[in-house]
Design an enzyme around this catalytic site. Structure first.
Site, PDB file in Angstrom:
ATOM      1  N   CYS A   1       0.825  -1.203   0.000  1.00  0.00           N
ATOM      2  CA  CYS A   1       0.000   0.000   0.000  1.00  0.00           C
ATOM      3  C   CYS A   1       0.865   1.262   0.000  1.00  0.00           C
ATOM      4  CB  CYS A   1      -0.979  -0.051   1.174  1.00  0.00           C
ATOM      5  SG  CYS A   1      -2.324   1.137   1.101  1.00  0.00           S
ATOM      6  N   HIS A   2       0.871   2.029   1.091  1.00  0.00           N
ATOM      7  CA  HIS A   2       1.688   3.227   1.218  1.00  0.00           C
ATOM      8  C   HIS A   2       3.062   2.918   1.826  1.00  0.00           C
ATOM      9  CE1 HIS A   2      -2.259   5.106   0.652  1.00  0.00           C
ATOM     10  NE2 HIS A   2      -1.622   6.223   0.356  1.00  0.00           N
TER      11      HIS A   2
END
Length: 188
Positions: free
Chosen positions: A113-114
């Site tokens: 994800c991030h």
């Protein structure tokens, strides 16, 4: 996956408050079931708080405080996402130094994800094929990575995935990468 695939393998999970809950709990469960020992490493003291999609989630105990953590005690690194967590970690010098040590030692790393924001800050995105949450595409391209839209990408000792929807592929590729990373730990 065999229960002893990662027996004796130590994995650091670097997080602070605001990590996406399932991006820590599900990969950790898969790693533990494969025989790894997982430890939450954090600049926070005692506990870290998850973000669960739209609101605060569970609190988890910190196993090793970041200022006491030694990369040489671990065989691999897991970087969960969420927006708050990696945005906070990427401005924490000790977190970047800790994560960079894994890349410098050639140890396997997994980021979802991030989580790749932390990879960018270590200077280790350049020349790698990677994926992430779509909003990081420009950040990764600017850092010299080749961003692709795939559920899991493995390149040069790093596995990356886009989102919680990709966790099954992320877990599969992480365990495969980590099991191939045996013997990468360097004693100092």
């Amino acid at each position: 996956m065999a229960k002893d695939t990662l027996q004796g393998f130590n994995v650091a999970i670097l997080v602070t408050d605001g990590f996406e809950q399932v991006e820590l709990t599900e990969p950790r469960k898969a790693l533990d079931e494969a025989g790894a020992t997982t430890k939450i490493v954090s600049p926070k003291h005692q506990r870290v708080r998850a973000w669960n999609m739209t609101d605060w989630g569970i609190d988890l105990p910190v196993d090793v405080e970041l200022d006491q953590a030694k990369p040489e005690d671990f065989d691999a690194l897991l970087l969960p996402g969420g927006v708050i967590n990696p945005d906070s970690l990427r401005i924490e010098p000790n977190a970047i130094t800790f994560a960079k040590a894994f890349f410098d030692a050639g140890k396997p790393v997994a980021a979802i994800c991030h989580g790749p924001w932390t990879v960018i800050e270590t200077g280790s995105a350049r020349g790698r094929r990677m994926t992430s949450w779509p909003s990081l595409k420009t950040d990764l391209n600017n850092a010299g990575a080749d961003w692709v839209d795939q559920e899991a990408v493995v390149d040069k000792g790093l596995v990356t995935s886009r989102s919680p929807d990709d966790i099954p592929a992320f877990n599969r590729e992480t365990i495969k990468l980590f099991s191939g990373g045996r013997g990468q730990r360097h004693a100092t």
